[in-house]
Design a protein around this motif. Structure first.
Motif, mmCIF file in Angstrom:
data_model
loop_
_atom_site.group_PDB
_atom_site.id
_atom_site.type_symbol
_atom_site.label_atom_id
_atom_site.label_comp_id
_atom_site.label_asym_id
_atom_site.label_seq_id
_atom_site.Cartn_x
_atom_site.Cartn_y
_atom_site.Cartn_z
ATOM 1 N N TYR A 172 -108.033 12.413 88.409
ATOM 2 C CA TYR A 172 -108.028 13.532 89.462
ATOM 3 C C TYR A 172 -109.182 14.059 90.094
ATOM 4 O O TYR A 172 -109.431 14.226 91.198
ATOM 5 C CB TYR A 172 -107.819 14.664 88.360
ATOM 6 C CG TYR A 172 -106.526 14.694 88.459
ATOM 7 C CD1 TYR A 172 -105.629 13.905 88.500
ATOM 8 C CD2 TYR A 172 -106.415 15.822 87.169
ATOM 9 C CE1 TYR A 172 -103.959 14.000 88.592
ATOM 10 C CE2 TYR A 172 -104.982 15.629 86.328
ATOM 11 C CZ TYR A 172 -103.422 14.487 87.227
ATOM 12 O OH TYR A 172 -102.476 15.169 86.893
ATOM 13 N N TRP B 161 -102.976 22.618 94.857
ATOM 14 C CA TRP B 161 -104.570 21.477 94.314
ATOM 15 C C TRP B 161 -105.456 22.745 94.652
ATOM 16 O O TRP B 161 -106.363 21.574 95.236
ATOM 17 C CB TRP B 161 -103.484 20.230 94.464
ATOM 18 C CG TRP B 161 -104.809 19.148 94.221
ATOM 19 C CD1 TRP B 161 -105.935 18.552 94.226
ATOM 20 C CD2 TRP B 161 -104.263 18.905 92.788
ATOM 21 N NE1 TRP B 161 -105.834 17.296 93.398
ATOM 22 C CE2 TRP B 161 -105.025 17.738 92.204
ATOM 23 C CE3 TRP B 161 -103.218 19.268 91.820
ATOM 24 C CZ2 TRP B 161 -105.047 17.150 91.026
ATOM 25 C CZ3 TRP B 161 -103.492 18.978 90.262
ATOM 26 C CH2 TRP B 161 -104.245 17.621 89.597
ATOM 27 N N GLN C 57 -98.250 17.094 88.297
ATOM 28 C CA GLN C 57 -99.071 17.749 87.430
ATOM 29 C C GLN C 57 -98.647 19.415 88.509
ATOM 30 O O GLN C 57 -98.556 20.517 88.490
ATOM 31 C CB GLN C 57 -100.542 17.559 87.594
ATOM 32 C CG GLN C 57 -101.353 18.659 87.001
ATOM 33 C CD GLN C 57 -101.285 18.707 85.480
ATOM 34 O OE1 GLN C 57 -101.124 17.486 85.037
ATOM 35 N NE2 GLN C 57 -100.341 19.988 84.976
ATOM 36 N N ILE D 80 -100.368 12.903 92.372
ATOM 37 C CA ILE D 80 -101.140 13.997 91.652
ATOM 38 C C ILE D 80 -99.986 15.630 91.232
ATOM 39 O O ILE D 80 -99.493 16.643 90.944
ATOM 40 C CB ILE D 80 -102.592 15.184 92.037
ATOM 41 C CG1 ILE D 80 -101.835 15.067 93.516
ATOM 42 C CG2 ILE D 80 -103.342 14.679 92.183
ATOM 43 C CD1 ILE D 80 -102.900 15.994 94.491
#
Length: 429
Positions: free
Chosen positions: A197, A125, A223, A220
């Motif tokens: 985000y 991330w 994703q 998250i």
């Protein structure tokens, strides 16, 4: 010598068969329990809970040694006593989503060497790569709630102004730019997730490295899973887990699936939906992702939840198919930071440390569960638990948030631990 080899092979095949068994219905007596004693006690607890408005209705499924020995429904969908709870009803799982949605995907990616537990999560991330307080947080810390990240953000506030909907984010008609459905007549701007985000990028981590439950990272994970696999998150979990497990009701956005099963309502929303939330996710953050999120959004029947938990109980195997290696299940379901008095596994909840010494009032869950046991609870009134030592799966589904989340007697009266305790006290092994 040949005879010994044959016997050894037969023993291995027998063990594999037992470990990959498929759930079947049977009586409590088939596993050495007394059905009359169990029935009397469960009935008493359930009826008392409904009278005290812990929930308008609920159902309980318990499996022992691969046999569903108890599955009964109590009460109604709402307090008007019109629609009775049925055994195939579908419930909003709330935070049970965390262990049934993103977690099995992350377990599989870990097993395949595509994601690591002890490297900075910012490797996957990248929004966190230059955030001093988060750049070195690992996936292990995130899953065990050891990251120091604040517990929750109400992202719905970004779509409201003085309690009114901002039209630039929510519309009453579907369009190309507003295709994610928030509720039956409301569509969220597709790019709203990027606003979420950005806020997650700036969310603070206190750096203390001690237990603090946080659902932020679970927003998250879908994703991240898509980025690594190149496959949509929903498709990935559907094809790798739900379809092969034959979990026909387990999934997101049930309204789009034309179920014959009734979907139990949750809360009367007085803020945005102005309606009794039924067929759509209760959690507002998940709704802002169009109902598909890692923190909430999954719906399921009790039977489908039992199949999933039984698979984990059987070290990742069910009905002849191996979903995970046994060592993967053991790693994710063990306490990670015992030295910090953090009871959590990786994603999975665990009993309180020293739980067996506590009273039913202070324990979580029932004092009799083993230290190897694991599961999760959900805000809407759901609770699932598996205990490998006692070969027991416990699935409780309710809508305790009806008509309002202020109804907390499910906790005040210790309903779920008391129900769980009934079966442990009945065990003879």
């Amino acid at each position: 010598m040949f005879k010994k080899v044959v016997l050894r092979i037969l023993f291995i095949l027998f063990c594999f068969h037992v470990a990959s068994a498929q759930l079947t219905y049977d009586s409590p007596e088939s596993v050495g329990l007394n059905s009359n004693d169990i029935q009397t006690q469960v009935d008493s607890i359930m009826h008392y809970a409904i009278i005290e408005k812990a929930f308008p209705g609920a159902q309980l499924l318990v499996a022992k040694k691969g046999k569903i020995i108890f599955h009964q429904a109590y009460g109604y969908h709402t307090y008007d006593s019109i629609k009775k709870v049925a055994l195939n009803d579908v419930y909003d799982l709330a935070s049970v989503t965390k262990i049934t949605g993103p977690l099995p995907a992350l377990m599989k990616l870990y097993e395949e060497g595509k994601i690591e537990l002890d490297v900075p999560f910012s490797k996957y991330w990248t929004d966190w790569k230059h955030q001093k307080d988060k750049k070195n947080i690992t996936l292990r810390e995130l899953l065990a709630h050891q990251s120091g990240i604040k517990p929750y953000i109400i992202f719905l506030n970004e779509a409201l102004k003085k309690g009114k909907i901002k039209r630039r984010f929510l519309r009453t008609k579907k369009s190309k730019r507003y295709s994610n459905q928030f509720y039956k007549n409301l569509y969220i701007k597709n790019r709203f997730k990027h606003k979420i985000y950005r806020k997650i990028k700036r969310v603070k981590a206190d750096g203390k490295k001690e237990y603090l439950y946080s659902g932020i990272a679970s927003l998250i994970y879908p994703q991240v899973i898509e980025n690594i696999t190149g496959v949509s998150y929903q498709k990935y979990i559907q094809e790798n887990f739900y379809d092969p497990l034959d979990c026909t009701t387990l999934g997101y956005i049930p309204m789009h699936k034309n179920f014959k099963n009734a979907i139990v309502p949750t809360e009367f929303d007085t803020i945005v939906r102005k309606d009794l939330t039924r067929n759509w996710v209760h959690d507002e953050n998940a709704a802002l992702f169009g109902g598909v999120s890692g923190n909430a959004g999954l719906f399921s029947s009790a039977e489908d939840m039992a199949k999933y938990m039984q698979m984990l109980l059987q070290n990742g195997s069910y009905a002849g198919k191996q979903y995970f290696k046994p060592q993967t299940v053991k790693e994710f379901t063990r306490i990670q930071y015992f030295e910090n008095n953090n009871r959590r596994g990786l994603g999975f909840d665990k009993p309180l440390i020293g739980n067996d010494t506590l009273s039913i009032k202070d324990s979580y869950p029932a004092p009799q569960v083993s230290s190897e046991s694991f599961g999760h609870s959900g805000f809407t009134g759901t609770f699932v638990w598996a205990d490998p030592k006692h070969n027991l799966v416990f699935v409780f589904l309710s809508n305790r948030v009806y008509p309002s989340r202020t109804h907390r007697n499910i906790y005040n009266l210790n309903i779920r631990p008391k129900l769980q305790q009934v079966f442990y006290k009945a065990l003879k092994d």
